[in-house]
Enzyme design. Sequence first.
Site, PDB file in Angstrom:
ATOM      1  N   LYS A 294       0.753  -1.298   0.003  1.00 51.16           N
ATOM      2  CA  LYS A 294      -0.279   0.300   0.480  1.00 51.16           C
ATOM      3  C   LYS A 294       1.126   1.448  -0.230  1.00 51.16           C
ATOM      4  O   LYS A 294       0.464   2.066  -0.476  1.00 51.16           O
ATOM      5  CB  LYS A 294      -1.140   0.454   1.473  1.00 51.16           C
ATOM      6  CG  LYS A 294      -2.223  -0.704   0.808  1.00 51.16           C
ATOM      7  CD  LYS A 294      -3.124  -0.341   1.824  1.00 51.16           C
ATOM      8  CE  LYS A 294      -4.640  -2.123   1.408  1.00 51.16           C
ATOM      9  NZ  LYS A 294      -5.536  -1.555   3.108  1.00 51.16           N
TER      10      LYS A 294
ATOM     11  N   LYS B  87     -11.920  -7.339  -6.072  1.00 52.56           N
ATOM     12  CA  LYS B  87     -12.907  -6.471  -6.184  1.00 52.56           C
ATOM     13  C   LYS B  87     -12.215  -5.269  -6.919  1.00 52.56           C
ATOM     14  O   LYS B  87     -12.271  -4.022  -7.221  1.00 52.56           O
ATOM     15  CB  LYS B  87     -13.962  -5.725  -5.295  1.00 52.56           C
ATOM     16  CG  LYS B  87     -12.837  -5.766  -4.271  1.00 52.56           C
ATOM     17  CD  LYS B  87     -13.580  -5.474  -2.832  1.00 52.56           C
ATOM     18  CE  LYS B  87     -13.408  -5.306  -1.180  1.00 52.56           C
ATOM     19  NZ  LYS B  87     -14.535  -4.941  -0.512  1.00 52.56           N
TER      20      LYS B  87
ATOM     21  N   LYS C 236      -7.003 -14.974  -8.708  1.00 48.55           N
ATOM     22  CA  LYS C 236      -8.024 -14.485  -8.298  1.00 48.55           C
ATOM     23  C   LYS C 236      -8.589 -13.393  -8.906  1.00 48.55           C
ATOM     24  O   LYS C 236      -8.508 -12.273  -8.768  1.00 48.55           O
ATOM     25  CB  LYS C 236      -7.792 -14.724  -6.487  1.00 48.55           C
ATOM     26  CG  LYS C 236      -8.789 -15.055  -6.014  1.00 48.55           C
ATOM     27  CD  LYS C 236      -8.331 -15.131  -4.090  1.00 48.55           C
ATOM     28  CE  LYS C 236      -9.180 -13.946  -3.512  1.00 48.55           C
ATOM     29  NZ  LYS C 236      -9.061 -13.814  -2.072  1.00 48.55           N
TER      30      LYS C 236
END
Length: 334
Positions: free
Chosen positions: A115, A200, A197
């Site tokens: 991040k 979102k 995978k």
Amino acid sequence: MLGDEKILFSGMQATGSLTLGNYLGALKNWVNLADEYTTFYCVVDEHSITVRQDPAELRKRARNLLMLYIAAGIDPEKNCLYYQSHVSGHAELAWILNCFTYMGELQRMTQFKDKSAKHADNINAGLFTYPVLMAADILLYQADVVPVGKDQLQHLELTRDIANRFNAIYGDVFTVPEPYLGKLGARIMSLQDPAKKMSKSDENPNASIYLMDDADTVMRKFKRAVTDSEACVAYRDEQPGLKNLLDIYCACTDKTPEEAVKEFEGKGYGELKTAVGESVVAVLTPLQNEFHRLEKEKDYIDKIIKQNAEKAGYYSSKTLRKVQKKIGFPEKIR
Ligand code: TRP
């Protein structure tokens, strides 16, 4: 609630739209957990502000997430669904646990490294201590088990280290949580790259089915799904695209892979994709209808939010008071 039952806690961020992967892999399997556990599902809005958020958008997404959980069948009378920011104990315990967590431990967290690379202009202290707030979430409820994805296991391991460290000094204050190893949901992969995978945060909207996608969109995305040139419906690792389509089909219809392969024997991929798309629409339509119904039930949702925040506040304050006493904060005069 909270008799001899074990306690299960999970948190979710309201950023991004939930996908079919979130539903089939997690949510769907959580519906019946309340029969066995006392469950807390927290919308972690305090975690969300570690990256910049639009205030109106954050508020809306948090509420939508809560309603989606209910629409997916998680009964808000039996499961504690609430906002992290409504229970002040999370932030209070996080402060205390910060003083029992080492810089070196936090520096090793891979999510922090990822991040901070992604948000290089905003590497704030909250992003750094994010895992401590997560530890506070879990330990505040004396959770026995925590259902988390692989990407959160490192944070859970840190939570265990912090709990053990605290307990070693002050006695048995915290339950040391385990990852939840119950029945696992289907692992749904990207429709565009079956090695990844379904996520979102995928930049390609065709890679994921979102829970709020309409029927046309769902069918179109399945039509474009990546398969292979074998021209033979089989369930095997060498054909990962097909395997993913069959996994989705089986999760939506409760069939086994053997049954599904038999059903599509000798048929073309086009026909399979249509059937998979239809099975997904059949699952999403009632969920979406329920969501839209709940959107209109403002008073009911508000009541749920209020009641569950009170419930969470009650249980969390017991732990918090115990911790405050152990570390030597003076008792409040009541
Ligand atoms: N960090 C988790 C995630 O991004 C969300 C989370 C916050 C969480 N607190 C938690 C998950 C406590 C489990 C338990 O997915």
